[in-house]
Design a protein around this motif. Sequence first.
Motif, PDB file in Angstrom:
ATOM      1  N   CYS A 189      49.789  24.417  28.165  1.00 18.84           N
ATOM      2  CA  CYS A 189      48.479  24.940  28.556  1.00 18.84           C
ATOM      3  C   CYS A 189      48.452  25.253  30.033  1.00 18.84           C
ATOM      4  O   CYS A 189      47.922  26.297  30.459  1.00 18.84           O
ATOM      5  CB  CYS A 189      47.379  23.925  28.219  1.00 18.84           C
ATOM      6  SG  CYS A 189      46.997  23.886  26.476  1.00 18.84           S
ATOM      7  N   GLU A 190      49.036  24.367  30.829  1.00 15.12           N
ATOM      8  CA  GLU A 190      49.074  24.599  32.271  1.00 15.12           C
ATOM      9  C   GLU A 190      49.909  25.838  32.589  1.00 15.12           C
ATOM     10  O   GLU A 190      49.540  26.649  33.442  1.00 15.12           O
ATOM     11  CB  GLU A 190      49.633  23.366  32.988  1.00 15.12           C
ATOM     12  CG  GLU A 190      48.665  22.196  33.047  1.00 15.12           C
ATOM     13  CD  GLU A 190      49.300  20.945  33.663  1.00 15.12           C
ATOM     14  OE1 GLU A 190      50.489  20.996  34.065  1.00 15.12           O
ATOM     15  OE2 GLU A 190      48.591  19.948  33.760  1.00 15.12           O
ATOM     16  N   LEU A 191      51.049  25.957  31.901  1.00 14.64           N
ATOM     17  CA  LEU A 191      51.904  27.117  32.121  1.00 14.64           C
ATOM     18  C   LEU A 191      51.194  28.403  31.714  1.00 14.64           C
ATOM     19  O   LEU A 191      51.272  29.424  32.410  1.00 14.64           O
ATOM     20  CB  LEU A 191      53.219  26.976  31.333  1.00 14.64           C
ATOM     21  CG  LEU A 191      54.234  25.990  31.897  1.00 14.64           C
ATOM     22  CD1 LEU A 191      55.449  25.921  30.973  1.00 14.64           C
ATOM     23  CD2 LEU A 191      54.677  26.369  33.284  1.00 14.64           C
ATOM     24  N   THR A 192      50.493  28.352  30.607  1.00 11.87           N
ATOM     25  CA  THR A 192      49.756  29.519  30.140  1.00 11.87           C
ATOM     26  C   THR A 192      48.654  29.857  31.143  1.00 11.87           C
ATOM     27  O   THR A 192      48.433  31.029  31.472  1.00 11.87           O
ATOM     28  CB  THR A 192      49.164  29.272  28.750  1.00 11.87           C
ATOM     29  OG1 THR A 192      50.215  28.917  27.867  1.00 11.87           O
ATOM     30  CG2 THR A 192      48.443  30.486  28.224  1.00 11.87           C
ATOM     31  N   ALA A 193      47.983  28.859  31.648  1.00  7.33           N
ATOM     32  CA  ALA A 193      46.921  29.075  32.628  1.00  7.33           C
ATOM     33  C   ALA A 193      47.512  29.658  33.901  1.00  7.33           C
ATOM     34  O   ALA A 193      46.950  30.576  34.509  1.00  7.33           O
ATOM     35  CB  ALA A 193      46.180  27.767  32.914  1.00  7.33           C
ATOM     36  N   LEU A 237      48.547  34.258  37.351  1.00  5.17           N
ATOM     37  CA  LEU A 237      49.492  35.165  38.000  1.00  5.17           C
ATOM     38  C   LEU A 237      49.263  36.610  37.549  1.00  5.17           C
ATOM     39  O   LEU A 237      49.307  37.541  38.356  1.00  5.17           O
ATOM     40  CB  LEU A 237      50.937  34.746  37.702  1.00  5.17           C
ATOM     41  CG  LEU A 237      51.455  33.532  38.475  1.00  5.17           C
ATOM     42  CD1 LEU A 237      52.843  33.147  37.968  1.00  5.17           C
ATOM     43  CD2 LEU A 237      51.519  33.819  39.961  1.00  5.17           C
ATOM     44  N   GLU A 238      49.033  36.803  36.267  1.00  6.71           N
ATOM     45  CA  GLU A 238      48.768  38.149  35.746  1.00  6.71           C
ATOM     46  C   GLU A 238      47.475  38.716  36.336  1.00  6.71           C
ATOM     47  O   GLU A 238      47.420  39.890  36.714  1.00  6.71           O
ATOM     48  CB  GLU A 238      48.686  38.133  34.220  1.00  6.71           C
ATOM     49  CG  GLU A 238      50.024  38.028  33.555  1.00  6.71           C
ATOM     50  CD  GLU A 238      49.930  38.017  32.035  1.00  6.71           C
ATOM     51  OE1 GLU A 238      48.904  38.488  31.491  1.00  6.71           O
ATOM     52  OE2 GLU A 238      50.882  37.561  31.407  1.00  6.71           O
ATOM     53  N   ARG A 239      46.448  37.868  36.447  1.00  6.47           N
ATOM     54  CA  ARG A 239      45.191  38.309  37.022  1.00  6.47           C
ATOM     55  C   ARG A 239      45.393  38.714  38.481  1.00  6.47           C
ATOM     56  O   ARG A 239      44.937  39.781  38.926  1.00  6.47           O
ATOM     57  CB  ARG A 239      44.142  37.203  36.912  1.00  6.47           C
ATOM     58  CG  ARG A 239      42.742  37.623  37.380  1.00  6.47           C
ATOM     59  CD  ARG A 239      41.774  36.449  37.410  1.00  6.47           C
ATOM     60  NE  ARG A 239      42.168  35.396  38.346  1.00  6.47           N
ATOM     61  CZ  ARG A 239      42.023  35.457  39.677  1.00  6.47           C
ATOM     62  NH1 ARG A 239      41.499  36.517  40.258  1.00  6.47           N
ATOM     63  NH2 ARG A 239      42.420  34.458  40.444  1.00  6.47           N
ATOM     64  N   LYS A 240      46.107  37.872  39.263  1.00  3.64           N
ATOM     65  CA  LYS A 240      46.374  38.188  40.667  1.00  3.64           C
ATOM     66  C   LYS A 240      47.212  39.450  40.783  1.00  3.64           C
ATOM     67  O   LYS A 240      46.977  40.294  41.655  1.00  3.64           O
ATOM     68  CB  LYS A 240      47.093  37.017  41.349  1.00  3.64           C
ATOM     69  CG  LYS A 240      46.178  35.866  41.680  1.00  3.64           C
ATOM     70  CD  LYS A 240      46.927  34.786  42.427  1.00  3.64           C
ATOM     71  CE  LYS A 240      46.013  33.625  42.768  1.00  3.64           C
ATOM     72  NZ  LYS A 240      46.730  32.570  43.499  1.00  3.64           N
ATOM     73  N   SER A 241      48.185  39.596  39.896  1.00  5.79           N
ATOM     74  CA  SER A 241      49.039  40.772  39.899  1.00  5.79           C
ATOM     75  C   SER A 241      48.215  42.031  39.626  1.00  5.79           C
ATOM     76  O   SER A 241      48.395  43.065  40.278  1.00  5.79           O
ATOM     77  CB  SER A 241      50.148  40.614  38.856  1.00  5.79           C
ATOM     78  OG  SER A 241      50.961  41.741  38.798  1.00  5.79           O
ATOM     79  N   GLN A 242      47.299  41.937  38.665  1.00  6.05           N
ATOM     80  CA  GLN A 242      46.412  43.064  38.355  1.00  6.05           C
ATOM     81  C   GLN A 242      45.510  43.393  39.550  1.00  6.05           C
ATOM     82  O   GLN A 242      45.304  44.558  39.876  1.00  6.05           O
ATOM     83  CB  GLN A 242      45.544  42.749  37.117  1.00  6.05           C
ATOM     84  CG  GLN A 242      46.270  42.817  35.804  1.00  6.05           C
ATOM     85  CD  GLN A 242      46.721  44.226  35.468  1.00  6.05           C
ATOM     86  OE1 GLN A 242      46.140  45.210  35.912  1.00  6.05           O
ATOM     87  NE2 GLN A 242      47.804  44.327  34.716  1.00  6.05           N
ATOM     88  N   GLU A 243      44.984  42.374  40.206  1.00 10.98           N
ATOM     89  CA  GLU A 243      44.142  42.587  41.387  1.00 10.98           C
ATOM     90  C   GLU A 243      44.928  43.262  42.513  1.00 10.98           C
ATOM     91  O   GLU A 243      44.443  44.197  43.159  1.00 10.98           O
ATOM     92  CB  GLU A 243      43.568  41.252  41.885  1.00 10.98           C
ATOM     93  CG  GLU A 243      42.470  40.701  41.016  1.00 10.98           C
ATOM     94  CD  GLU A 243      41.978  39.324  41.494  1.00 10.98           C
ATOM     95  OE1 GLU A 243      42.519  38.798  42.489  1.00 10.98           O
ATOM     96  OE2 GLU A 243      41.054  38.794  40.860  1.00 10.98           O
TER      97      GLU A 243
END
Length: 129
Positions: free
Chosen positions: A9-13, A18-24
């Motif tokens: 769960c932590e890894l998924t979070a 990371l994906e959200r930051k990458s998208q931003e």
Amino acid sequence: LECEQKHKCELTAERLELERKSQEELEAVREEMSRKSHEAVAAARAELNKIREEELSKLRSELSQKAKEIEDAEQDRASLAYQAQLIAQQRADEAQANAARIQAELRRAQEQAQNEASVAIQARHAADE
């Protein structure tokens, strides 16, 4: 097992974060590139307008100079035509004065010839008598 699930769960979070930051970051880069692209287009347009205005200014200056040269040439031709007219008038006046002088001399010569003819006729009559 719970630990493993928690870790997943932590890894998924973390991955989601990371994906959200990458998208931003990707969106920020896109916005920056779009802004720079618009600035480059605006700068290119401004440069083109500047070049166009410089060329138009040169053309206007050249046209103005040509118009002045044409105007000066027209004034020169008008001045020459006026001078030619004055010379022609002067020569016509001189010719008229010469013609009047010659006519006067011709009248005097005719009068003198008539007088001489009269004198000759009188002398002949006197001789005949």
